[in-house]
Write an enzyme that holds these catalytic residues in place. Structure first.
Site, PDB file in Angstrom:
ATOM      1  N   SER A  83      15.237 -14.193 -12.245  1.00  0.00           N
ATOM      2  CA  SER A  83      14.097 -14.652 -13.035  1.00  0.00           C
ATOM      3  C   SER A  83      12.811 -14.371 -12.269  1.00  0.00           C
ATOM      4  O   SER A  83      12.793 -13.494 -11.399  1.00  0.00           O
ATOM      5  CB  SER A  83      14.261 -16.143 -13.348  1.00  0.00           C
ATOM      6  OG  SER A  83      13.321 -16.543 -14.322  1.00  0.00           O
ATOM      7  N   ASN A  84      11.739 -15.067 -12.565  1.00  0.00           N
ATOM      8  CA  ASN A  84      10.466 -14.849 -11.878  1.00  0.00           C
ATOM      9  C   ASN A  84       9.684 -16.161 -11.824  1.00  0.00           C
ATOM     10  O   ASN A  84      10.140 -17.185 -12.317  1.00  0.00           O
ATOM     11  CB  ASN A  84       9.673 -13.744 -12.580  1.00  0.00           C
ATOM     12  CG  ASN A  84       9.423 -14.084 -14.029  1.00  0.00           C
ATOM     13  OD1 ASN A  84       8.742 -15.046 -14.345  1.00  0.00           O
ATOM     14  ND2 ASN A  84      10.032 -13.325 -14.932  1.00  0.00           N
ATOM     15  N   ARG A  85       8.476 -16.096 -11.252  1.00  0.00           N
ATOM     16  CA  ARG A  85       7.710 -17.316 -10.971  1.00  0.00           C
ATOM     17  C   ARG A  85       6.827 -17.799 -12.115  1.00  0.00           C
ATOM     18  O   ARG A  85       5.958 -18.640 -11.909  1.00  0.00           O
ATOM     19  CB  ARG A  85       6.807 -17.077  -9.759  1.00  0.00           C
ATOM     20  CG  ARG A  85       7.537 -16.835  -8.477  1.00  0.00           C
ATOM     21  CD  ARG A  85       6.526 -16.651  -7.361  1.00  0.00           C
ATOM     22  NE  ARG A  85       7.146 -16.146  -6.150  1.00  0.00           N
ATOM     23  CZ  ARG A  85       7.780 -16.914  -5.278  1.00  0.00           C
ATOM     24  NH1 ARG A  85       7.877 -18.207  -5.474  1.00  0.00           N
ATOM     25  NH2 ARG A  85       8.313 -16.381  -4.201  1.00  0.00           N
ATOM     26  N   SER A  86       6.988 -17.285 -13.318  1.00  0.00           N
ATOM     27  CA  SER A  86       6.122 -17.715 -14.419  1.00  0.00           C
ATOM     28  C   SER A  86       6.293 -19.214 -14.702  1.00  0.00           C
ATOM     29  O   SER A  86       7.417 -19.706 -14.829  1.00  0.00           O
ATOM     30  CB  SER A  86       6.482 -16.919 -15.682  1.00  0.00           C
ATOM     31  OG  SER A  86       5.841 -17.492 -16.799  1.00  0.00           O
ATOM     32  N   ALA A  98       6.658 -13.749 -19.172  1.00  0.00           N
ATOM     33  CA  ALA A  98       6.997 -12.850 -18.066  1.00  0.00           C
ATOM     34  C   ALA A  98       8.470 -12.491 -18.227  1.00  0.00           C
ATOM     35  O   ALA A  98       9.360 -13.178 -17.722  1.00  0.00           O
ATOM     36  CB  ALA A  98       6.742 -13.531 -16.737  1.00  0.00           C
TER      37      ALA A  98
END
Ligand code: CTP
Length: 236
Positions: A45-48, A112
């Site tokens: 995943s990502n930091r959104s 994101a």
């Protein structure tokens, strides 16, 4: 604990004093990250944080729009009086967008989306160094580009707003995304240590076919209104 009378009064004033500049408009917003399973306990995943997308959804609703918010997992409460569709993966987000977009007047793609997903999500927890499905060799495949897929289907009266998170060459990259994804405008922002992701304030740059318009840094709630004002300019 209930909010104090002061807080409630401020809230009611904010909700009702706002001009209903989007009454009758149908707005689609994507927000948050997508999560792509590796196995039952791990994911990519990502930091959104979802803050920008949620702020846009709230602001559009405050202005009287009929809002659908398609969101990956975030820790922000669902806005009231908004149709919220919870998804996990990019493929689920794409499907939800395909369903909601035909009736939308304005679509804002602030999610994101994870660019890649594991080719196969294992149905059991992968082990370190195991010969069959080694954690060290996860095969990735590219996710569909949701904005580009939907942008390609944009009708003459629909407005598509894309976002671009960049560490370098912000304007040039945003201009390339504008064309490639058939958006009316790209809201570009610089990301990196302490910038944009997870923060409460942000500065952006609106990039369209004719001009570049930079904003100062401001709270994401205020920025949401600035973004909606821009989006409304493209409605025909
Ligand atoms: N986007 C999308 N689907 C993807 C990737 C991105 O819909 N699979 C959308 C985002 O919601 C955003 C825009 O495309 O509106 C740009 O996203 P960004 O992450 O900045 O760019 P990418 O297209 O992923 O390009 P790159 O990673 O090369 O910068």
């Amino acid at each position: 604990k209930l909010p104090s009378e002061d807080v409630l009064l401020q809230y009611i004033l904010k909700e009702t004093a706002c001009e209903k500049t989007m009454k009758g408009k149908r707005v689609l917003v994507t927000a948050g990250p997508t999560v792509e399973a590796i196995d039952p306990v791990r994911y990519i995943s990502n930091r959104s944080s979802g803050k920008t997308g949620y702020a846009i959804a709230r602001a559009a609703r405050r202005r009287g729009a009929d809002v659908t918010l398609i969101t990956g997992p975030v820790s922000i409460p669902a806005p009231s009086d908004v149709h919220v569709v919870h998804v996990n993966t990019a493929l689920e987000m794409l499907q939800a967008c395909e369903e909601a977009f035909p009736s939308a007047d304005i679509a804002l793609f602030s999610a994101a989306v994870a660019d890649m997903r594991p080719a196969h999500a294992a149905d059991h927890k992968l082990k370190k160094g195991a010969a069959d499905a080694d954690l060290g060799t996860i095969t990735l495949v590219e996710n569909p580009d949701i904005l580009a897929t939907i942008g390609a289907k944009k009708g003459p009266h629909q407005v598509v707003v894309g976002f671009a998170a960049e560490t370098d060459n912000v304007i040039a990259n945003a201009q390339a995304k504008l064309v490639k994804k058939n958006a009316d405008v790209i809201v570009a922002n610089r990301v990196g240590e302490g910038l944009a992701f997870g923060t409460d304030d942000n500065a952006v740059c609106f990039v369209d076919a004719d001009e570049i318009d930079e904003t100062p840094s401001m709270p994401k709630d205020k920025l949401a209104d600035v973004i909606l004002d821009h989006a409304l300019e493209y409605l025909r």
